[in-house]
Design an enzyme around this catalytic site. Structure first.
Site, PDB file in Angstrom:
ATOM      1  N   LYS A 197      37.333  36.554  38.984  1.00 46.14           N
ATOM      2  CA  LYS A 197      38.691  36.883  39.432  1.00 46.14           C
ATOM      3  C   LYS A 197      39.109  37.705  40.559  1.00 46.14           C
ATOM      4  CE  LYS A 197      39.484  34.988  35.756  1.00 46.14           C
ATOM      5  NZ  LYS A 197      39.207  35.368  34.114  1.00 46.14           N
TER       6      LYS A 197
HETATM    7  C1  LIG Z   1      38.660  34.873  32.921  1.00 45.89           C
HETATM    8  C2  LIG Z   1      39.712  34.567  31.695  1.00 45.89           C
HETATM    9  C3  LIG Z   1      39.809  35.474  30.526  1.00 45.89           C
HETATM   10  C4  LIG Z   1      38.518  36.044  30.029  1.00 45.89           C
HETATM   11  O1  LIG Z   1      38.440  37.344  30.757  1.00 45.89           O
HETATM   12  P1  LIG Z   1      36.973  38.072  30.790  1.00 45.89           P
HETATM   13  O2  LIG Z   1      37.150  39.122  31.639  1.00 45.89           O
HETATM   14  O3  LIG Z   1      35.890  37.025  31.345  1.00 45.89           O
HETATM   15  O4  LIG Z   1      36.658  38.215  29.471  1.00 45.89           O
HETATM   16  C5  LIG Z   1      40.993  34.957  29.867  1.00 45.89           C
HETATM   17  N1  LIG Z   1      41.753  34.290  29.764  1.00 45.89           N
HETATM   18  C6  LIG Z   1      41.750  33.353  30.975  1.00 45.89           C
HETATM   19  C7  LIG Z   1      42.945  32.549  31.247  1.00 45.89           C
HETATM   20  C8  LIG Z   1      40.767  33.535  32.002  1.00 45.89           C
HETATM   21  O5  LIG Z   1      40.768  32.722  33.216  1.00 45.89           O
END
Ligand SMILES: *Cc1c(COP(=O)(O)O)cnc(C)c1O
Length: 388
Positions: A197
């Site tokens: 992210k």
């Molecule tokens: C990355 C992601 C998640 C999960 O987040 P994590 O921090 O990896 O647990 C949830 N929803 C979306 C749309 C994502 O892209």
């Protein structure tokens, strides 16, 4: 009929493999200084100094009132849903990462899948109302690829039917609407700080919201439901962010604006290069919205481009370019939802179309402009005119 010509590989492959993203890592010396402080204090988790600093820093950066940090975004969402005490059915989107609907599963809730918008790929707010039953307690929408949902329409529906609204904002770090932080809309927004992210703590996440009455419960739920050392008020979990994650976050926050600027240049390069290519569409920002620069995604219309999205995805590998087909498969395709009528393909025509046409392109600050141009040239060389 398509031209049956053999693909010419006139353009050389990239020297190094290029992936969709690359984690934004902070300066190692600065991180070292911070970790030394943690080591000296020997306070390594449970709301330590770095954790408190990161909460304050993010409140300022994101212009938000309330934040609670988590060890990942998925558990933040699981416990955000728990905090809001949702029941029965929750209307959501099939075009998302599995974690969105799995967070509903872990709360014993049934997802009701709503089709998506053609242009933004977000939940189609105009289709929500027809899915509401007397069991519906909430709408769980996703700001897909960082583009805001139709938050105004969603709010209107929620007020009319007394539903809660929770947003999966995993892609929406820093996204604004009308100059207001995205979290002004809905009861809660989840952020993910996973390494893929834009803003990351390697693994991590947060809940952001406006109602100060919720903070005590949220903070308790991520710490075994404890409200004092010997009082357990809720059925909680362990989902706390530790001091090492928070230290990484504080250092990443220092370089985030620079990263956004770099990504903005990359976005412009892609847009300039791909502007005129028939059959390639770039998702457009709605008016007055600022992007999170999380992903750069194109939509490939096979009839106009002459090649399918899957063909392009495979062929790119021969050039050392590794794109991603987010979000294949659709969440509604999971085996354990096959009994739900809302999960049937015939009820989700746009989601099925979008999931077969969209492609996430390499997008991160460290990407060289010349490589972006090369990637675009490769893509353009795939164009294969339909012979009438
Ligand atoms: C990355 C992601 C998640 C999960 O987040 P994590 O921090 O990896 O647990 C949830 N929803 C979306 C749309 C994502 O892209």
């Amino acid at each position: 009929m398509h031209e049956t010509s053999v693909v010419s590989r006139a353009i050389p492959a990239l020297k190094q493999p290029i992936h969709v993203t690359s984690p934004l890592l902070p300066d190692i010396q600065n991180l070292h200084v911070r970790l030394r402080e943690v080591w000296e204090k020997k306070w390594v988790t449970n709301n330590g100094e770095q954790h408190r600093q990161l909460e304050e820093a993010l409140k300022n950066y994101l212009e938000i009132d309330e934040i609670s940090l988590f060890n990942n975004g998925t558990l933040a969402l699981v416990l955000g849903i728990k905090t809001l005490e949702l029941t029965g059915e929750v209307i959501t989107t099939p075009f998302t990462f599995p974690a969105t609907v799995q967070a509903l599963d872990w709360n014993g809730l049934t997802p009701i899948f709503c089709d998506i918008e053609k242009d933004s790929w977000n939940i189609d707010a105009y289709k929500i109302e027809s899915l509401i039953t007397d069991k519906t307690s909430a709408i769980l929408a996703v700001h897909v690829f960082g583009n805001p949902c139709n938050v105004v329409k969603i709010q209107e529906i929620a007020e009319k039917y007394h539903l809660k609204v929770i947003y999966d904002g995993a892609h929406a770090f820093g996204t604004k609407i009308n100059n207001k932080p995205i979290s002004r809309y809905g009861d809660m927004t989840m952020l993910s700080f996973h390494a893929t992210k834009l803003f990351n703590t390697i693994e991590g996440g947060a809940l952001i919201f406006n109602d100060p009455a919720l903070i005590e419960k949220v903070n308790s739920l991520k710490n075994f439901g404890l409200v004092s050392p010997e009082e357990v008020k809720f059925s909680g979990l362990n989902a706390k962010m530790n001091e090492i994650q928070a230290s990484v976050g504080l250092e990443v926050l220092k370089i985030i604006d620079e990263e956004r600027t770099k990504r903005d240049h990359i976005r412009r390069t892609y847009e300039n290069e791909l502007d005129e290519v028939p059959g390639i569409r770039i998702v457009t920002m709605h008016h007055k919205e600022s992007s999170s620069y999380q992903y750069f995604v194109i939509e490939i219309n096979e009839n106009e481009f002459g090649r399918s999205r899957d063909w392009v995805h495979e062929e790119f590998k021969n050039y050392n370019v590794f794109t991603r087909r987010y979000f294949t498969p659709l969440c509604s395709d999971f085996a354990w939802y096959s009994h739900l009528s809302s999960a049937h393909k015939k009820n989700l025509p746009q989601a099925y179309k979008t999931v077969s046409e969209t492609l996430s392109m390499p997008f991160y600050g460290g990407l060289e402009k010349e490589d972006v141009i090369r990637i675009c040239e490769i893509l353009k060389s795939f164009y294969s005119k339909v012979v009438q």
